[in-house]
Scaffold this motif. Structure first.
Motif, short mmCIF file in Angstrom:
data_model
loop_
_atom_site.label_atom_id
_atom_site.label_comp_id
_atom_site.label_asym_id
_atom_site.label_seq_id
_atom_site.Cartn_x
_atom_site.Cartn_y
_atom_site.Cartn_z
N PRO A 95 -3.93 -7.46 -13.08
CA PRO A 95 -5.00 -6.77 -13.09
C PRO A 95 -5.42 -4.98 -13.25
CG PRO A 95 -4.09 -8.04 -11.49
CD PRO A 95 -3.45 -8.17 -12.28
N GLN A 96 -4.16 -4.38 -12.72
CA GLN A 96 -4.30 -2.92 -13.07
C GLN A 96 -4.38 -2.45 -14.15
OE1 GLN A 96 -1.48 -4.84 -12.18
NE2 GLN A 96 0.37 -3.48 -12.94
N PHE A 97 -4.11 -3.22 -15.24
CA PHE A 97 -4.33 -3.04 -16.83
C PHE A 97 -6.35 -3.13 -17.30
CE2 PHE A 97 0.31 -3.96 -18.28
CZ PHE A 97 0.23 -3.35 -17.31
N VAL A 98 -6.44 -4.44 -15.96
CA VAL A 98 -8.31 -4.53 -17.04
C VAL A 98 -8.90 -3.14 -15.75
CG1 VAL A 98 -9.89 -6.13 -16.37
CG2 VAL A 98 -7.85 -6.89 -17.39
N ALA A 99 -8.53 -2.58 -14.46
CA ALA A 99 -9.04 -1.61 -14.13
C ALA A 99 -8.67 -1.13 -15.08
CB ALA A 99 -7.92 -1.57 -12.96
N ALA A 100 -8.61 -0.35 -15.85
CA ALA A 100 -9.35 0.53 -16.79
C ALA A 100 -9.95 -0.14 -17.50
CB ALA A 100 -7.70 0.99 -18.15
N LEU A 101 -10.14 -1.36 -17.99
CA LEU A 101 -11.67 -1.14 -19.00
C LEU A 101 -12.78 -0.93 -17.61
CD1 LEU A 101 -10.11 -4.55 -20.46
CD2 LEU A 101 -10.14 -1.92 -21.38
N VAL A 102 -12.77 -1.38 -16.77
CA VAL A 102 -14.12 -1.37 -15.81
C VAL A 102 -13.95 -0.66 -15.04
CG1 VAL A 102 -13.97 -3.93 -16.33
CG2 VAL A 102 -12.74 -3.18 -13.58
N GLY A 103 -13.58 0.23 -14.54
CA GLY A 103 -13.93 1.54 -13.68
C GLY A 103 -13.27 1.23 -12.41
N ASP A 104 -12.48 0.67 -12.38
CA ASP A 104 -11.67 0.49 -11.16
C ASP A 104 -12.56 0.07 -10.28
OD1 ASP A 104 -9.21 0.82 -9.97
OD2 ASP A 104 -9.69 2.14 -8.63
N ASP A 105 -13.88 -0.99 -10.63
CA ASP A 105 -14.41 -1.91 -9.49
C ASP A 105 -13.72 -2.72 -8.80
OD1 ASP A 105 -16.37 -3.89 -9.22
OD2 ASP A 105 -17.99 -2.12 -10.12
N GLY A 106 -13.86 -2.62 -7.56
CA GLY A 106 -12.91 -3.58 -6.42
C GLY A 106 -13.52 -4.91 -7.01
N LEU A 107 -14.91 -5.02 -6.99
CA LEU A 107 -15.40 -6.34 -6.43
C LEU A 107 -14.88 -6.78 -7.19
CD1 LEU A 107 -17.19 -8.42 -4.89
CD2 LEU A 107 -18.86 -7.76 -6.13
N GLY B 77 0.61 -1.39 0.06
CA GLY B 77 -0.02 -0.11 0.28
C GLY B 77 0.97 0.96 -0.17
N ASP B 78 2.13 1.23 0.30
CA ASP B 78 2.79 2.64 0.39
C ASP B 78 3.39 2.55 -1.42
OD1 ASP B 78 5.30 1.22 2.47
OD2 ASP B 78 3.59 1.99 3.08
N TYR B 79 2.76 2.07 -2.31
CA TYR B 79 2.78 2.67 -3.75
C TYR B 79 1.79 2.95 -3.86
CZ TYR B 79 7.40 0.27 -3.62
OH TYR B 79 8.35 -0.71 -2.88
N GLU B 80 1.69 4.64 -3.81
CA GLU B 80 0.80 5.28 -4.70
C GLU B 80 0.24 5.41 -6.20
OE1 GLU B 80 0.03 8.05 -1.17
OE2 GLU B 80 0.33 8.79 -2.28
N ASP B 81 -0.66 5.26 -6.61
CA ASP B 81 -1.09 5.21 -7.99
C ASP B 81 -0.13 7.03 -8.70
OD1 ASP B 81 -2.22 2.85 -8.89
OD2 ASP B 81 -4.36 3.44 -8.52
N ALA C 124 -4.24 -1.81 -21.46
CA ALA C 124 -5.36 -2.37 -20.93
C ALA C 124 -5.73 -2.05 -23.00
CB ALA C 124 -6.40 -1.16 -20.99
N GLN C 125 -4.48 -0.80 -23.71
CA GLN C 125 -4.80 -0.81 -24.05
C GLN C 125 -4.60 -2.29 -25.25
OE1 GLN C 125 -7.18 1.13 -26.79
NE2 GLN C 125 -7.79 2.03 -24.72
N ALA C 126 -3.63 -3.09 -24.61
CA ALA C 126 -2.24 -4.06 -25.68
C ALA C 126 -2.95 -5.50 -25.89
CB ALA C 126 -1.06 -4.01 -24.85
N ILE C 127 -4.74 -5.27 -24.33
CA ILE C 127 -5.43 -6.76 -24.57
C ILE C 127 -6.24 -6.84 -25.65
CG2 ILE C 127 -6.88 -7.65 -22.72
CD1 ILE C 127 -6.33 -5.56 -20.68
N PRO C 128 -5.81 -8.24 -25.78
CA PRO C 128 -6.89 -8.74 -27.51
C PRO C 128 -7.52 -7.98 -27.09
CG PRO C 128 -5.34 -10.12 -26.64
CD PRO C 128 -4.87 -9.03 -25.79
N GLU C 129 -8.07 -8.20 -28.30
CA GLU C 129 -9.65 -7.65 -28.48
C GLU C 129 -10.82 -7.99 -27.74
OE1 GLU C 129 -13.63 -5.61 -32.16
OE2 GLU C 129 -10.99 -5.69 -32.46
N GLN D 170 -0.71 5.60 -13.82
CA GLN D 170 -1.56 5.88 -14.24
C GLN D 170 -2.10 5.42 -16.30
OE1 GLN D 170 -4.56 8.93 -13.60
NE2 GLN D 170 -4.39 8.38 -11.86
N GLN D 171 -1.17 6.50 -16.60
CA GLN D 171 -0.65 6.24 -18.32
C GLN D 171 -0.30 4.33 -18.52
OE1 GLN D 171 1.95 8.85 -19.05
NE2 GLN D 171 0.49 10.64 -19.34
N GLN D 172 0.15 3.92 -17.61
CA GLN D 172 0.73 2.85 -18.17
C GLN D 172 -0.49 1.63 -18.23
OE1 GLN D 172 3.49 1.10 -14.88
NE2 GLN D 172 5.25 0.57 -16.61
#
Length: 301
Positions: free
Chosen positions: A97-109, A31-35, A47-52, A40-42
Motif C-alpha cells: 500500500p505504501q507504494f500505491v500511495a505514491a500513485l494516488v497522492g496518498d489519498d486515505g480513503l 504509528g511510532d514509525y514516521e515517514d 511505485a515505479q516497480a509496479i507493472p505499467e 519516501q524515496q523507497q
C-alpha cells in the motif's frame, strides 16, 4: 463503460471498533514509525516497480472512485482486478500500500479500500502471517469507523458486489482468525505473546458491533418493515443515511452476515430471527442483486 484491454498493455450506531492500534512483539505501535526521506524515496521506487498495466488500472480505479462512476468501478473491480491478479499476482501479493500511495497522492480513503483488496487477495492466494491478520483487522476498523462516524452521509459509492464482498470477507477473516488462534500447538512463543497482548483484535464483540451498527445506521430494518406498505413508506423510513445506497446495502448485507455469524456461534434461533423482515419469497428482493448473497441466504436458512 471503460473497457481498456490490460492483457497486452447493545450496539452503538457511532462506534470505535478498536481503540488502539495493536502492539507488535517489540512493544512498538505502528504509528511510532514516521515517514522520512528514505522511506519516501523507497515508496517512489516501489511505485515505479509496479507493472505499467497495474499502474494504469490503479489510476482508473482511483479516478472512478473520485467521480463516483459506479458502472466503471464495477468493471474495474469485477473484471480487471481478477485478470490482473491472475497475470501478475497469482503467487505473490499485490503491491505494498505504501507504494500505491505514491500513485494516488496518498489519498486515505482510496488506500483503505485498496488495503481491503490487498489483504483479501493475500487470504485467497497466500498464507497471511499473524501480523497481516492484525493489519487487515485494523484496516477494516478504519473503513467502518469512517463510514459509521461521519457527521453526515458519505458521498462514497461502490458497486453492490464490492459492498457484499467487504461484509462477507470481514466475516470470513474473523472465522479464519478464530481457527488460526485456536491452533496454539502450531503457534510460536512470539505469536502466542502477540495474541495475549491484543485480545481486542478480531474480537467477537467487535465483529458483532460492526454488523449491528451498520444495520442501525442504515435504518434497514425500518425500511424492510415499511416496504410492506409500499415503496413510499420505505423511502420515508430510510432517513438521511439509509437513503444512500452505500448505507442501505451495507446494512442489508450485514443482516445476511449476522445470520452467518450467529450460525457460527451456534445460535440458530437468533439467526432465523435476524431474517424475520426479509421476504424470502420476493424474487426481486435485495439479496438477489448479488449472486453470492442470494446463495448465502438460502444456504444458512
Amino acid at each position: 463503460m471503460y473497457q481498456e484491454n490490460y492483457e497486452d498493455e447493545e450496539f452503538a450506531g457511532n462506534i470505535d471498533v478498536v481503540a488502539d492500534s495493536y502492539v507488535n512483539s517489540n512493544g512498538h505501535d505502528e504509528g511510532d514509525y514516521e515517514d522520512d526521506e528514505h522511506l519516501q524515496q523507497q515508496a517512489q521506487a516501489g511505485a515505479q516497480a509496479i507493472p505499467e498495466q497495474v499502474r494504469k488500472f490503479l489510476g482508473h480505479l482511483y479516478r472512478n472512485l473520485l467521480s463516483s462512476n459506479v458502472s466503471d468501478l464495477a468493471y474495474n473491480y469485477e473484471n480487471q482486478f481478477g485478470r490482473l491478479s491472475e497475470k501478475y499476482y497469482a503467487k505473490a501479493s499485490w503491491p505494498e500500500p505504501q507504494f500505491v500511495a505514491a500513485l494516488v497522492g496518498d489519498d486515505g480513503l482510496f488506500l483503505t479500500l485498496y488495503r481491503e483488496l490487498y489483504y483479501r487477495h493475500m487470504y485467497s492466494q497466500l498464507h497471511p502471517t499473524l501480523e497481516a491478520r492484525f493489519r487487515s483487522f485494523e484496516n477494516y476498523c478504519d473503513l467502518f469507523n469512517y463510514i459509521l462516524n461521519s457527521d453526515g452521509p458519505l458521498e462514497l459509492e461502490l458497486p453492490n458486489q464490492w459492498l457484499w464482498d467487504i461484509v462477507d470477507e470481514f466475516i470470513y477473516q474473523f472465522q479464519s482468525f478464530c481457527t488460526h488462534r485456536s491452533r496454539l500447538n502450531k503457534r510460536s512463543a512470539e505469536e502466542i505473546e502477540l495474541l495475549k497482548a491484543n485480545p481486542q483484535v478480531w474480537n467477537t464483540y467487535s465483529v458483532l458491533n460492526v454488523l449491528y451498527s451498520l444495520i442501525q445506521k442504515s435504518s434497514i430494518t425500518q425500511q424492510l418493515v415499511a416496504a410492506q406498505d409500499g415503496a413510499d413508506a420505505a423511502a420515508l423510513a430510510a432517513g438521511e443515511f439509509g437513503a444512500r445506497p452505500l448505507y442501505k446495502m451495507l446494512g442489508y448485507f450485514s443482516i445476511v452476515g449476522l445470520v452467518r455469524v450467529h450460525c457460527m456461534l451456534g445460535d440458530y434461533t437468533l439467526a432465523l430471527q435476524t431474517l424475520e423482515n426479509v421476504d424470502l419469497n420476493n424474487s426481486r428482493g435485495l439479496f438477489t442483486r448479488v449472486t453470492a448473497c442470494h446463495v448465502t441466504v438460502y444456504y444458512y436458512v
